[in-house]
Design an enzyme around this catalytic site. Structure first.
Site, PDB file in Angstrom:
ATOM      1  N   ASP A  36       0.842  -1.193   0.000  1.00 58.68           N
ATOM      2  CA  ASP A  36       0.000   0.000   0.000  1.00 58.68           C
ATOM      3  C   ASP A  36       0.879   1.245   0.000  1.00 58.68           C
ATOM      4  O   ASP A  36       1.991   1.248   0.529  1.00 58.68           O
ATOM      5  CB  ASP A  36      -0.877   0.038   1.260  1.00 58.68           C
ATOM      6  N   GLN A  37       0.354   2.311  -0.574  1.00 58.44           N
ATOM      7  CA  GLN A  37       1.107   3.566  -0.628  1.00 58.44           C
ATOM      8  C   GLN A  37       1.575   4.005   0.751  1.00 58.44           C
ATOM      9  O   GLN A  37       2.702   4.468   0.923  1.00 58.44           O
ATOM     10  CB  GLN A  37       0.251   4.670  -1.257  1.00 58.44           C
TER      11      GLN A  37
END
Length: 232
Positions: A64-65
């Site tokens: 995930d970012q």
């Protein structure tokens, strides 16, 4: 074979943990996309930066970012296919460390299992929800490392046995201990306790796609006091 994580930097903010002719292992900073997103403002990402130094580097999996930590890219299509099959067949071991709200009971020599099915929250995408009727099987192993009474936060080790989107974040929220800095699943007060999501991919183990030797990489970053080390 256990590999020491001696960091090198290619000059674009990305830390190369290990590289040979078949793989590149990296330590992704928080807030950086793993792959390009939609729109011109989302083209800067880990894969694009890495490919400036390793032109043949190909994506195998993502973080995930908001999540930092270890991620592997393949050099060439054959290595990518081999590693992708290993991930699909659950032959890659991953562990994450996190700092969560509240006190979790447990000791560093005890694991517990979170077994809660996950489904897409269609009206509120990209969020996910626990859905016992329609969700996909989702399992996470949890180990308590330390507790800080001042911050009322627990440092934990998480091992996903399945690979659902937002699995660790949602599982921790579902058992009443959301991750500090989680703007998607934590209450506002808990999200505000950290400037970033305190979730870090700290261990990665897999077979080398060419030699078959077992490689293990470790890179711990979070402190038990609910504050991350500075991005190195």
């Amino acid at each position: 074979m256990r590999v020491d994580t001696t960091m090198t930097a290619p000059g674009n903010g990305i830390q190369v943990v290990f590289a040979d002719d078949a793989i590149v292992v990296l330590d992704k900073p928080s807030a950086l996309l793993s792959v390009p997103g939609r729109g011109p403002d989302k083209q800067d990402c880990l894969s694009a930066r890495v490919q400036r130094q390793f032109a043949d580097a190909l994506v195998v999996h993502r973080l995930d970012q908001a999540t930092s930590g270890l991620i592997v890219m393949a050099r060439g299509a054959l290595a990518q296919r081999t590693l992708s099959e290993a991930f699909a067949n659950r032959m890659v071991a991953k562990r994450y460390e996190a700092v969560v709200h509240g006190r979790l009971e447990g000791t560093p020599d005890t694991w517990r299992l979170i077994d809660l099915p996950i489904a897409v929250d269609w009206p509120n995408r990209p969020r996910r929800i626990i859905d016992r009727a329609h969700g996909k099987p989702s399992q996470t192993r949890l180990q308590v490392l330390d507790y800080d009474a001042t911050a009322d936060a627990t440092h934990v080790l998480l091992e996903p046995l399945t690979g659902r989107t937002h699995q660790l974040r949602l599982h921790m929220q579902a058992i009443g201990h959301p991750i500090l800095g989680d703007t998607l699943y934590a209450p506002e007060a808990v999200a505000a306790q950290s400037a970033r999501l305190l979730l870090h991919a700290c261990d990665l183990r897999f077979a080398h796609p060419v030699s078959g030797r077992t490689l293990q990489f470790s890179c711990q970053r979070l402190k038990c006091l609910g504050e991350p080390h500075p991005e190195r």
